[in-house]
Enzyme design. Sequence first.
Site, mmCIF file in Angstrom:
data_model
loop_
_atom_site.group_PDB
_atom_site.id
_atom_site.type_symbol
_atom_site.label_atom_id
_atom_site.label_comp_id
_atom_site.label_asym_id
_atom_site.label_seq_id
_atom_site.Cartn_x
_atom_site.Cartn_y
_atom_site.Cartn_z
ATOM 1 N N SER A 196 48.554 32.574 45.427
ATOM 2 C CA SER A 196 47.816 33.311 46.551
ATOM 3 C C SER A 196 48.008 32.214 47.578
ATOM 4 C CB SER A 196 46.747 33.618 46.715
ATOM 5 O OG SER A 196 46.241 35.225 45.935
ATOM 6 N N GLY A 250 49.730 38.039 48.721
ATOM 7 C CA GLY A 250 48.818 37.802 47.473
ATOM 8 C C GLY A 250 49.406 38.967 46.937
ATOM 9 N N SER A 251 49.234 40.459 46.693
ATOM 10 C CA SER A 251 50.258 40.698 46.027
ATOM 11 C C SER A 251 51.349 40.757 45.463
ATOM 12 C CB SER A 251 49.466 42.927 45.813
ATOM 13 O OG SER A 251 48.299 42.160 46.207
ATOM 14 N N ARG A 270 45.142 38.839 31.873
ATOM 15 C CA ARG A 270 44.679 40.542 32.302
ATOM 16 C C ARG A 270 43.617 41.577 31.668
ATOM 17 N NH1 ARG A 270 50.371 41.453 36.085
ATOM 18 N NH2 ARG A 270 49.363 40.883 37.804
ATOM 19 N N GLN A 290 22.195 53.190 41.219
ATOM 20 C CA GLN A 290 21.786 54.888 41.603
ATOM 21 C C GLN A 290 20.916 55.120 40.777
ATOM 22 O OE1 GLN A 290 23.038 56.256 44.101
ATOM 23 N NE2 GLN A 290 21.820 57.911 44.481
ATOM 24 N N GLY A 317 17.464 53.165 41.402
ATOM 25 C CA GLY A 317 16.737 52.923 42.643
ATOM 26 C C GLY A 317 16.660 52.174 43.550
ATOM 27 N N GLU A 362 43.883 38.553 41.156
ATOM 28 C CA GLU A 362 45.243 38.292 39.311
ATOM 29 C C GLU A 362 46.069 39.885 39.641
ATOM 30 O OE1 GLU A 362 43.998 37.026 35.539
ATOM 31 O OE2 GLU A 362 42.806 35.441 35.920
ATOM 32 N N GLY A 363 45.877 40.768 40.755
ATOM 33 C CA GLY A 363 46.830 41.352 40.924
ATOM 34 C C GLY A 363 45.754 42.443 40.788
ATOM 35 N N GLU A 386 46.203 48.263 42.884
ATOM 36 C CA GLU A 386 47.290 49.004 42.992
ATOM 37 C C GLU A 386 48.634 48.295 42.949
ATOM 38 O OE1 GLU A 386 44.074 50.122 45.785
ATOM 39 O OE2 GLU A 386 45.086 48.012 45.207
#
Length: 384
Positions: free
Chosen positions: A126, A131-132, A240, A336, A339, A363-364, A367
């Site tokens: 990167s 990056g992407s 991945r 959640q 709490g 690592e991707g 998107e």
Amino acid sequence: MSAFRLDADQVAYARRVSDIAVEHLLPLTGTAEGRVNRPLLRAMGEHGLLRGLFGGAPDEPARDAAALQLCLLRESLAQVSGEAETALALQGLGSYPILQSGSAELVQRWIPQVIAGDAVAAFALSEPGAGSDAAALELRADPEGDGWALTGEKIWISNAPEADVYTVFARTTPDARARGVTAFAVPGDAPGLSGEHLDMLSPHPIGRLVFDGVRVDRAAVLGDVDAGFAVAMRTLDLFRPSVGAFAIGMAQAALDATLQHVRERTVYGAPLAQQQSVAHRLADLVTELEASRLLVYAAASAYDAGDDRDAQPRRSAMAKLYATEAAQRIIDGCVQLHGARALQHGHLLEHLYRDVRSLRIYEGASEIQRTIIARDLIGKVSSR
């Protein structure tokens, strides 16, 4: 491929990794936040876990990685310690291109040290503007004598600037996008190489690297000149699915803690688990977790079997995409159900909530995984 089931040896392997992590690794964590934890890496080496990155038993030579074993290793560690899991995974990501594409001399120089936990490896891809879109990288490799001089910057590089060896991707042919990138193995103490740590949301060894005419020769090339992008993609296709396994391990840890909490927490005179809304929420979360696990294991086992290599980028992308997105939802749901106590600094859920967020980016990003999946799907439809 049919529904996946681990065999007895694989189950035993996962349990052994978990036992080692609890007894030998967990006591070494939490002492080097934001920095490389070298004692932790050495302990992993001593107990043979780093060799597991490359599919080997403790007394075997390093060989090509086994994707499913890597997933079991990462998932088992993640259920015990995210720090230990991350330290191990970064060793593999940084060193696998050397094992995969380096000369015999490079492999002998670095891989035994990586497996022992004596050398720290890093994957330097990167950049501030790449990056992407990794094919847009601008770190220059200018011809100089019988080699090249590297000039430019890398950023968000895990284990930087402390690594002993970097797999560095640099542009050897201008304006050629992915076809003009070469991979190099660069020692961390190379003249002209400097860097700094970056403070991130989750305490993690990550930094920026500056290359000021760093000299590399042809012996440092991983694979072929101008073919470094393929080195990067082969590495990411392997790792991945195992990022998905990391996500599964964290989500499992969150769910285990939540199941204990809802059984013990009393609300309106009865355990919280007896509330139908809580029980149904847990049912949804565990279903997402199991779906993630099956998708990750299937992608990894297909990689190991060599099934339809052209489809592996899509399988890997699907595994990472679904498992990391699901883990975010699962851990959020567990917070959640706990709490406010889950938001207290030092609580397991507080750690997991911070740690899980980066998995949908590195690592991707998610998107990019969707783009890989859609491109493969649409391309196959168009070719019929």
